[in-house]
Scaffold this motif. Structure first.
Motif, PDB file in Angstrom:
ATOM      1  N   VAL A   7       0.838  -1.205   0.000  1.00 22.22           N
ATOM      2  CA  VAL A   7       0.000   0.000   0.000  1.00 22.22           C
ATOM      3  C   VAL A   7       0.873   1.256   0.000  1.00 22.22           C
ATOM      4  N   THR A   8       1.896   1.275   0.850  1.00 18.32           N
ATOM      5  CA  THR A   8       2.783   2.436   0.877  1.00 18.32           C
ATOM      6  C   THR A   8       3.584   2.534  -0.425  1.00 18.32           C
ATOM      7  N   GLY A   9       3.881   1.391  -1.043  1.00 16.67           N
ATOM      8  CA  GLY A   9       4.564   1.421  -2.334  1.00 16.67           C
ATOM      9  C   GLY A   9       3.731   2.110  -3.402  1.00 16.67           C
ATOM     10  N   VAL A  10       2.418   1.885  -3.352  1.00 18.22           N
ATOM     11  CA  VAL A  10       1.522   2.569  -4.285  1.00 18.22           C
ATOM     12  C   VAL A  10       1.563   4.081  -4.034  1.00 18.22           C
ATOM     13  N   LEU A  11       1.532   4.492  -2.766  1.00 19.97           N
ATOM     14  CA  LEU A  11       1.554   5.911  -2.420  1.00 19.97           C
ATOM     15  C   LEU A  11       2.847   6.588  -2.876  1.00 19.97           C
ATOM     16  N   LEU A  12       3.951   5.815  -2.895  1.00 19.61           N
ATOM     17  CA  LEU A  12       5.257   6.381  -3.217  1.00 19.61           C
ATOM     18  C   LEU A  12       5.582   6.317  -4.705  1.00 19.61           C
ATOM     19  N   THR A  13       4.646   5.857  -5.518  1.00 19.14           N
ATOM     20  CA  THR A  13       4.924   5.636  -6.938  1.00 19.14           C
ATOM     21  C   THR A  13       5.502   6.858  -7.626  1.00 19.14           C
ATOM     22  N   TYR A  14       4.848   7.997  -7.491  1.00 20.70           N
ATOM     23  CA  TYR A  14       5.288   9.223  -8.174  1.00 20.70           C
ATOM     24  C   TYR A  14       5.814  10.245  -7.172  1.00 20.70           C
ATOM     25  N   GLN A  15       6.535   9.782  -6.185  1.00 24.11           N
ATOM     26  CA  GLN A  15       7.003  10.663  -5.124  1.00 24.11           C
ATOM     27  C   GLN A  15       7.801  11.850  -5.649  1.00 24.11           C
ATOM     28  N   LYS A  16       8.766  11.624  -6.505  1.00 24.26           N
ATOM     29  CA  LYS A  16       9.620  12.717  -6.986  1.00 24.26           C
ATOM     30  C   LYS A  16       8.827  13.733  -7.795  1.00 24.26           C
ATOM     31  N   GLN A  17       7.982  13.247  -8.696  1.00 23.53           N
ATOM     32  CA  GLN A  17       7.213  14.169  -9.528  1.00 23.53           C
ATOM     33  C   GLN A  17       6.219  14.979  -8.696  1.00 23.53           C
ATOM     34  N   MET A  18       5.542  14.314  -7.753  1.00 18.80           N
ATOM     35  CA  MET A  18       4.544  15.013  -6.955  1.00 18.80           C
ATOM     36  C   MET A  18       5.188  16.012  -6.003  1.00 18.80           C
ATOM     37  N   THR A  19       6.353  15.656  -5.450  1.00 18.51           N
ATOM     38  CA  THR A  19       7.038  16.576  -4.548  1.00 18.51           C
ATOM     39  C   THR A  19       7.502  17.818  -5.287  1.00 18.51           C
ATOM     40  N   LEU A  20       8.092  17.627  -6.479  1.00 17.47           N
ATOM     41  CA  LEU A  20       8.550  18.783  -7.254  1.00 17.47           C
ATOM     42  C   LEU A  20       7.365  19.641  -7.694  1.00 17.47           C
ATOM     43  N   TRP A  21       6.268  18.995  -8.085  1.00 20.63           N
ATOM     44  CA  TRP A  21       5.072  19.754  -8.473  1.00 20.63           C
ATOM     45  C   TRP A  21       4.564  20.596  -7.310  1.00 20.63           C
ATOM     46  N   ALA A  22       4.502  19.989  -6.126  1.00 21.00           N
ATOM     47  CA  ALA A  22       4.010  20.718  -4.955  1.00 21.00           C
ATOM     48  C   ALA A  22       4.974  21.838  -4.571  1.00 21.00           C
ATOM     49  N   ASP A  23       6.289  21.581  -4.692  1.00 26.38           N
ATOM     50  CA  ASP A  23       7.276  22.603  -4.351  1.00 26.38           C
ATOM     51  C   ASP A  23       7.174  23.825  -5.263  1.00 26.38           C
ATOM     52  N   LEU A  24       6.944  23.591  -6.553  1.00 29.26           N
ATOM     53  CA  LEU A  24       6.989  24.677  -7.526  1.00 29.26           C
ATOM     54  C   LEU A  24       5.615  25.226  -7.901  1.00 29.26           C
ATOM     55  N   ARG A  25       4.573  24.668  -7.319  1.00 32.12           N
ATOM     56  CA  ARG A  25       3.232  25.145  -7.632  1.00 32.12           C
ATOM     57  C   ARG A  25       3.081  26.608  -7.209  1.00 32.12           C
ATOM     58  N   GLY A  26       2.740  27.435  -8.150  1.00 30.66           N
ATOM     59  CA  GLY A  26       2.559  28.859  -7.862  1.00 30.66           C
ATOM     60  C   GLY A  26       3.843  29.663  -7.792  1.00 30.66           C
ATOM     61  N   VAL A  27       4.988  29.022  -7.970  1.00 25.36           N
ATOM     62  CA  VAL A  27       6.271  29.730  -7.898  1.00 25.36           C
ATOM     63  C   VAL A  27       6.520  30.477  -9.209  1.00 25.36           C
ATOM     64  N   GLN A  28       6.861  31.738  -9.106  1.00 25.11           N
ATOM     65  CA  GLN A  28       7.186  32.559 -10.273  1.00 25.11           C
ATOM     66  C   GLN A  28       8.691  32.803 -10.273  1.00 25.11           C
ATOM     67  N   ALA A  29       9.399  32.136 -11.194  1.00 26.97           N
ATOM     68  CA  ALA A  29      10.858  32.237 -11.192  1.00 26.97           C
ATOM     69  C   ALA A  29      11.414  32.610 -12.557  1.00 26.97           C
ATOM     70  N   GLY A  30      10.569  33.146 -13.425  1.00 30.39           N
ATOM     71  CA  GLY A  30      11.026  33.529 -14.749  1.00 30.39           C
ATOM     72  C   GLY A  30      11.830  34.822 -14.723  1.00 30.39           C
ATOM     73  N   PRO A  31      12.369  35.237 -15.850  1.00 25.87           N
ATOM     74  CA  PRO A  31      13.141  36.488 -15.914  1.00 25.87           C
ATOM     75  C   PRO A  31      12.261  37.685 -15.578  1.00 25.87           C
ATOM     76  N   PRO A  32      12.763  38.594 -14.754  1.00 29.16           N
ATOM     77  CA  PRO A  32      11.951  39.753 -14.350  1.00 29.16           C
ATOM     78  C   PRO A  32      11.650  40.689 -15.501  1.00 29.16           C
ATOM     79  N   THR A  33      12.547  40.732 -16.463  1.00 31.79           N
ATOM     80  CA  THR A  33      12.353  41.580 -17.648  1.00 31.79           C
ATOM     81  C   THR A  33      12.794  40.815 -18.883  1.00 31.79           C
ATOM     82  N   PRO A  34      12.249  41.119 -20.036  1.00 35.15           N
ATOM     83  CA  PRO A  34      12.686  40.442 -21.257  1.00 35.15           C
ATOM     84  C   PRO A  34      14.190  40.641 -21.489  1.00 35.15           C
ATOM     85  N   GLY A  35      14.857  39.547 -21.807  1.00 35.99           N
ATOM     86  CA  GLY A  35      16.282  39.618 -22.089  1.00 35.99           C
ATOM     87  C   GLY A  35      17.167  39.579 -20.864  1.00 35.99           C
ATOM     88  N   ALA A  36      16.578  39.430 -19.668  1.00 36.86           N
ATOM     89  CA  ALA A  36      17.381  39.364 -18.447  1.00 36.86           C
ATOM     90  C   ALA A  36      18.260  38.118 -18.471  1.00 36.86           C
TER      91      ALA A  36
END
Length: 391
Positions: A28-57
């Motif tokens: 059961v825990t193996g099923v929960l851990l199937t996409y651990q890396k993808q889900m953790t990165l998605w949750a970490d970066l959800r809503g994060v704005q890290a693009g260039p502040p200005t064009p050409g930066a």
């Protein structure tokens, strides 16, 4: 075969009864851990704005970025991770002290990761590896899960033999190759047990066998010896292990001076691996220690898509170590490690491992119910015989 089959059946039954509950928890825990890396990165970066502040930066160099971190943090980093993509932040890890996601153009902190998602996977991992035991009890928990896993391997191997029909005809094979409707609860459990067991047998055997390599040093050594290689030496039990900041200087300093880093990490990576996805830098122990980069063009669990680049501070030529340069034993051990999670085959391997883990949970459930019904039927027969004799 007539004599062997009863022996295999009782071996299968006893192994299932002894390890069933633990195997169910790991499945059961193996099923929960199937996409651990993808889900953790998605949750970490959800809503994060890290693009260039200005064009050409342009991005900050690694030196400039980490000097900014050094100016506002007292914690020592363990790893710095750059990801491919103009809007991807730079991750600075501080071991157990957490992490920060920085805008690669300004150096500002744009996120610190999802604590709730990491907590969820931490609890699932604790149950999966050592049954949620803590401190000194973890050694016992790890032994229980390790030996239960070996018992599960016995279940898988004996189950393959027991599944094979006594008379090999299509009519007999059809009964155990696919799900059937309209069956009684007992017949349904038997049908599910057979169908899921045979279709998942091969990937399940690989997943379970590779778990033994993770759980037991002797199994890991066996992998090396199987390919004619010498197992690596291990530190004595109880010896201190280098932790998050063990032996490392304070953040960005070495005797008060900023530790020099290579400025253009992306160019360095592209030169060696044009299709890289991530570059990880292990924080050096001192100003003279070489810079060790891990380049990865996969999803994090595909060892054949990783390589290590060591850059000397003394001007010596860089040392490039792709997967093919490793010893046969180390390559085999790495493949076995990530075969357990299916990551060695990328996303589809993870998916297969998750489905097989779900199937394993159903196998344990149906197996325990079949055993319980067998036991209750035996009790009824045992109670019926004395009554008949008295009459």
């Amino acid at each position: 075969m007539r004599r062997l089959r009863p022996l295999l059946f009782w071996t299968h039954l006893m192994a299932g009864l002894l390890s069933g509950v633990v195997v169910l928890i790991m499945s059961v825990t193996g099923v929960l851990l199937t996409y651990q890396k993808q889900m953790t990165l998605w949750a970490d970066l959800r809503g994060v704005q890290a693009g260039p502040p200005t064009p050409g930066a342009t991005r900050l160099s690694a030196d400039s970025l980490l000097r900014l971190v050094a100016s506002r943090e007292s914690k020592t980093p363990t790893t710095v991770v750059w990801r491919q993509g103009a809007a991807m932040p730079v991750e600075v890890q501080f071991g157990r002290a957490g992490r920060q996601y920085l805008n690669a153009y300004t150096g500002t902190v744009v996120g610190t990761g999802s604590a709730s998602m990491r907590k969820l996977f931490s609890v699932a991992t604790d149950w999966h590896r050592w049954l949620a035991t803590s401190d000194e009890s973890r050694k016992t928990g790890r032994l229980v899960t390790g030996w239960s896993n070996l018992a599960f391997l016995v279940l898988v191997l004996t189950g393959i033999v027991l599944w094979w029909p006594r008379v090999v005809k299509w009519s007999a094979l059809r009964q155990v190759l696919w799900f059937r409707r309209g069956l009684s609860p007992k017949a349904r459990d038997f049908n599910w047990h057979n169908v899921i067991g045979i279709w998942s047998a091969i990937p399940l055997a690989i997943i379970v066998a590779s778990a033994a390599v993770i759980s037991f040093p002797w199994a890991s050594d066996l992998v090396y010896r199987a390919v004619g290689d010498t197992p690596p030496a291990r530190a004595p039990e109880g010896a201190p292990v280098g932790g998050a900041a063990a032996g490392r200087p304070a953040l960005g300093t070495e005797g008060g001076a900023v530790v020099p880093l290579v400025g253009d990490v992306a160019a360095l990576a592209t030169e060696r691996m044009p299709d890289w996805r991530t570059v990880s830098l292990a924080w050096p122990k001192n100003a003279e220690a070489p810079l060790v980069y891990t380049l990865d063009r996969g999803m994090g669990g595909e060892p054949h898509k990783r390589a290590t680049l060591t850059v000397s501070r003394t001007g010596e030529p860089a040392k490039w170590q792709p997967f093919s340069s490793q010893s046969e034993g180390r390559r085999a051990r790495s493949i076995m490690r990530f075969a357990h999670t299916g990551e060695v085959l990328g996303f589809w391997g993870q998916t297969l491992a998750g489905l097989v883990s779900l199937g394993a949970a159903v196998l344990v459930y149906t197996g325990l119910y079949l055993s319980l019904r067998r036991f209750l039927a035996w009790r009824r027969r045992a109670n019926t015989v004395p009554a008949a004799t008295t009459a």
